[in-house]
Design a protein around this motif. Structure first.
Motif, PDB file in Angstrom:
ATOM      1  N   ALA A  58      68.679  83.735 -46.340  1.00 33.57           N
ATOM      2  CA  ALA A  58      67.525  83.369 -45.014  1.00 33.57           C
ATOM      3  C   ALA A  58      66.315  83.986 -46.621  1.00 33.57           C
ATOM      4  O   ALA A  58      66.815  84.400 -47.556  1.00 33.57           O
ATOM      5  CB  ALA A  58      66.605  84.422 -44.513  1.00 33.57           C
ATOM      6  N   GLU A  59      64.763  83.279 -46.494  1.00 37.39           N
ATOM      7  CA  GLU A  59      64.688  83.376 -47.805  1.00 37.39           C
ATOM      8  C   GLU A  59      63.146  84.368 -47.489  1.00 37.39           C
ATOM      9  O   GLU A  59      62.152  83.775 -46.188  1.00 37.39           O
ATOM     10  CB  GLU A  59      63.290  81.599 -47.946  1.00 37.39           C
ATOM     11  CG  GLU A  59      62.434  82.614 -49.936  1.00 37.39           C
ATOM     12  CD  GLU A  59      62.170  81.158 -49.884  1.00 37.39           C
ATOM     13  OE1 GLU A  59      62.372  79.689 -49.199  1.00 37.39           O
ATOM     14  OE2 GLU A  59      61.530  81.144 -51.153  1.00 37.39           O
ATOM     15  N   ALA A  60      62.878  85.485 -48.157  1.00 38.48           N
ATOM     16  CA  ALA A  60      61.872  86.288 -47.898  1.00 38.48           C
ATOM     17  C   ALA A  60      60.456  85.605 -48.836  1.00 38.48           C
ATOM     18  O   ALA A  60      60.461  85.282 -49.812  1.00 38.48           O
ATOM     19  CB  ALA A  60      62.071  87.517 -48.728  1.00 38.48           C
ATOM     20  N   VAL A 122      56.692  85.197 -64.997  1.00 40.90           N
ATOM     21  CA  VAL A 122      56.095  86.341 -66.017  1.00 40.90           C
ATOM     22  C   VAL A 122      56.918  87.637 -66.192  1.00 40.90           C
ATOM     23  O   VAL A 122      57.005  88.250 -66.740  1.00 40.90           O
ATOM     24  CB  VAL A 122      54.611  86.502 -65.906  1.00 40.90           C
ATOM     25  CG1 VAL A 122      54.240  86.053 -66.652  1.00 40.90           C
ATOM     26  CG2 VAL A 122      54.378  87.030 -64.420  1.00 40.90           C
ATOM     27  N   GLN A 123      57.676  87.456 -64.289  1.00 48.03           N
ATOM     28  CA  GLN A 123      58.607  88.790 -64.388  1.00 48.03           C
ATOM     29  C   GLN A 123      59.909  89.088 -65.165  1.00 48.03           C
ATOM     30  O   GLN A 123      59.859  90.119 -65.094  1.00 48.03           O
ATOM     31  CB  GLN A 123      58.760  88.584 -62.664  1.00 48.03           C
ATOM     32  CG  GLN A 123      57.498  89.335 -61.670  1.00 48.03           C
ATOM     33  CD  GLN A 123      58.544  88.998 -60.425  1.00 48.03           C
ATOM     34  OE1 GLN A 123      57.962  88.432 -59.604  1.00 48.03           O
ATOM     35  NE2 GLN A 123      58.815  90.292 -59.747  1.00 48.03           N
ATOM     36  N   PHE A 124      60.052  87.680 -65.490  1.00 47.99           N
ATOM     37  CA  PHE A 124      61.481  87.781 -66.169  1.00 47.99           C
ATOM     38  C   PHE A 124      61.135  87.678 -67.540  1.00 47.99           C
ATOM     39  O   PHE A 124      61.385  88.745 -68.536  1.00 47.99           O
ATOM     40  CB  PHE A 124      61.565  86.344 -66.383  1.00 47.99           C
ATOM     41  CG  PHE A 124      62.439  85.756 -65.372  1.00 47.99           C
ATOM     42  CD1 PHE A 124      64.038  86.066 -64.927  1.00 47.99           C
ATOM     43  CD2 PHE A 124      61.203  85.578 -64.341  1.00 47.99           C
ATOM     44  CE1 PHE A 124      64.467  85.264 -63.762  1.00 47.99           C
ATOM     45  CE2 PHE A 124      62.723  84.599 -63.069  1.00 47.99           C
ATOM     46  CZ  PHE A 124      63.935  84.918 -62.684  1.00 47.99           C
ATOM     47  N   GLY A 238      61.618  72.426 -46.434  1.00 49.60           N
ATOM     48  CA  GLY A 238      60.769  71.714 -45.385  1.00 49.60           C
ATOM     49  C   GLY A 238      61.184  70.177 -44.227  1.00 49.60           C
ATOM     50  O   GLY A 238      60.607  69.362 -44.592  1.00 49.60           O
ATOM     51  N   VAL A 239      62.034  71.091 -43.733  1.00 53.32           N
ATOM     52  CA  VAL A 239      63.134  70.085 -43.087  1.00 53.32           C
ATOM     53  C   VAL A 239      62.010  69.866 -41.727  1.00 53.32           C
ATOM     54  O   VAL A 239      62.418  71.273 -41.140  1.00 53.32           O
ATOM     55  CB  VAL A 239      64.595  69.569 -42.985  1.00 53.32           C
ATOM     56  CG1 VAL A 239      64.875  68.631 -41.867  1.00 53.32           C
ATOM     57  CG2 VAL A 239      64.798  69.487 -43.913  1.00 53.32           C
ATOM     58  N   GLU A 240      61.583  68.741 -41.574  1.00 52.97           N
ATOM     59  CA  GLU A 240      60.927  69.456 -40.242  1.00 52.97           C
ATOM     60  C   GLU A 240      61.498  68.706 -38.710  1.00 52.97           C
ATOM     61  O   GLU A 240      60.503  68.465 -37.498  1.00 52.97           O
ATOM     62  CB  GLU A 240      59.056  69.499 -40.164  1.00 52.97           C
ATOM     63  CG  GLU A 240      58.656  69.486 -41.021  1.00 52.97           C
ATOM     64  CD  GLU A 240      57.080  69.302 -41.405  1.00 52.97           C
ATOM     65  OE1 GLU A 240      56.835  68.805 -40.695  1.00 52.97           O
ATOM     66  OE2 GLU A 240      56.146  70.508 -42.298  1.00 52.97           O
ATOM     67  N   SER A 241      62.116  67.486 -38.418  1.00 58.68           N
ATOM     68  CA  SER A 241      62.438  66.543 -38.018  1.00 58.68           C
ATOM     69  C   SER A 241      63.637  65.864 -37.502  1.00 58.68           C
ATOM     70  O   SER A 241      64.346  66.724 -38.520  1.00 58.68           O
ATOM     71  CB  SER A 241      61.772  64.479 -38.129  1.00 58.68           C
ATOM     72  OG  SER A 241      62.288  64.318 -39.385  1.00 58.68           O
TER      73      SER A 241
END
Ligand code: C2E
Ligand code: MG
Ligand code: MG
Ligand code: MG
Length: 292
Positions: A58-60, A122-124, A238-241
């Motif tokens: 899962a993505e946070a 920038v975090q890297f 972004g799979v919607e269908s």
């Protein structure tokens, strides 16, 4: 009259600039307050393994739902944070929180769950980034291979010692690296060879038209074939269908993510989904079955 309107135009622009600055300052103050008072949340969106049909990752995605007078979405407030040092505070919190959440699923019996976190370029550049990640893993007890970092092509194209050495260190720790929005950035693909990337996330702009445009279909097909040769996993964003999903299954795309399965959910809602989706897993039963 035209002279006058010329003058007005000038004062209009300077006023707009002034208003913009005031707005940004005010947003930053509210964001600072939100960070300090722990008013941000992570939303969780599942990724579906297209070969097994299960969700094991899962993505946070960060959310500013509480005390957000501007109703700003991450696409709007992340760039504002990136223009200040505050992105580092938020970034640290996101990683710690994501590790804690994923360890919670493991403790609930879902031991194959992994989580991905978006990290700004920038975090890297800050050399303590690797320590902060290592620390989050240790504090939470989450195995490194269950954490994935989503970065953009921009990060891999940077000719910066700190960035490069930290990417290497992340890999050495066992953390997975994923290229977000793949296909929308640079066309120089040498970074796929120079860095040990694990996953490519094919951008939604390609996926959304895969069933209506033969050109988009061709690009998606080619990327999946390239990934197979390079031994990279592909996630379709972004799979919607159902149509689009079937095409991706036929193309042997590894993973998919999108509204067809679920929008990003609160942690409790996601955990409920996880139990139902992955076969009515009952943690109580599971624990009872274990030897005392
Ligand atoms: P992203 O990492 O590419 O995340 C995917 C975005 O697409 C998310 O928007 C998600 O809600 C949305 N999405 C997922 N499935 C579908 C779908 O089927 N259809 C459509 N139309 N959209 C879908 P969100 O949450 O608003 O995030 C936007 C962007 O903000 C993210 O793009 C990411 O670049 C950034 N972001 C979000 N959270 C964080 C964070 O914690 N740290 C950093 N640095 N960036 C973040
Ligand atoms: Mg992402
Ligand atoms: Mg993306
Ligand atoms: Mg995106």
């Amino acid at each position: 009259k035209s002279k006058q309107s010329g003058k007005n135009t000038f004062s209009y622009y300077s006023e707009t600039l002034h208003e913009e600055t005031l707005r940004k300052t005010s947003i930053l103050n509210d964001l600072k307050d939100a960070i300090e008072h722990n008013l941000l949340d992570l939303s969780i969106q599942p990724k579906i393994d297209l070969t097994t049909g299960k969700m094991n990752s899962a993505e946070a995605l960060v959310r500013w739902n509480r005390n957000n007078p501007y109703n700003l979405q991450p696409d709007e407030f992340i760039p504002i944070l990136e223009s200040t040092l505050m992105i580092h505070d938020i970034g640290k919190w996101c990683i710690e929180e994501a590790c804690r959440i994923c360890k919670g699923w493991h403790d609930d019996g879902f031991t194959d769950m992994s989580i991905s976190v978006n990290v700004s370029s920038v975090q890297f550049m800050r050399s303590n980034f690797i320590y902060l990640v290592a620390n989050a893993l240790e504090t939470s007890g989450l195995p490194a291979q269950c954490l994935e970092i989503e970065l953009t092509e921009h990060v891999l194209m940077q000719d910066n010692k700190t960035v490069k050495s930290q990417l290497k260190s992340l890999k050495n720790l066992g953390i997975k690296l994923s290229i977000d929005d793949f296909g929308t950035g640079y066309s120089n693909l040498s970074y796929l060879i120079n860095f040990k990337v694990d996953t490519i996330k094919l951008d939604r702009s390609f996926i959304a038209q895969v069933n209506t445009s033969s050109d988009h279909l061709a690009v998606v097909k080619a990327v999946i074939q390239m990934a197979q040769i390079l031994n990279l996993r592909v996630v379709a964003e972004g799979v919607e269908s159902e149509d689009v999903k079937q095409i991706l299954v036929d193309l042997q795309c590894d993973y998919a993510q999108g509204y067809l399965w679920s929008k990003p959910l609160s942690v409790p809602d996601f955990t409920k989904e996880l139990r139902q989706f992955n076969g009515n897993h009952d943690p109580q039963l599971h624990q009872a079955a274990l030897p005392a």
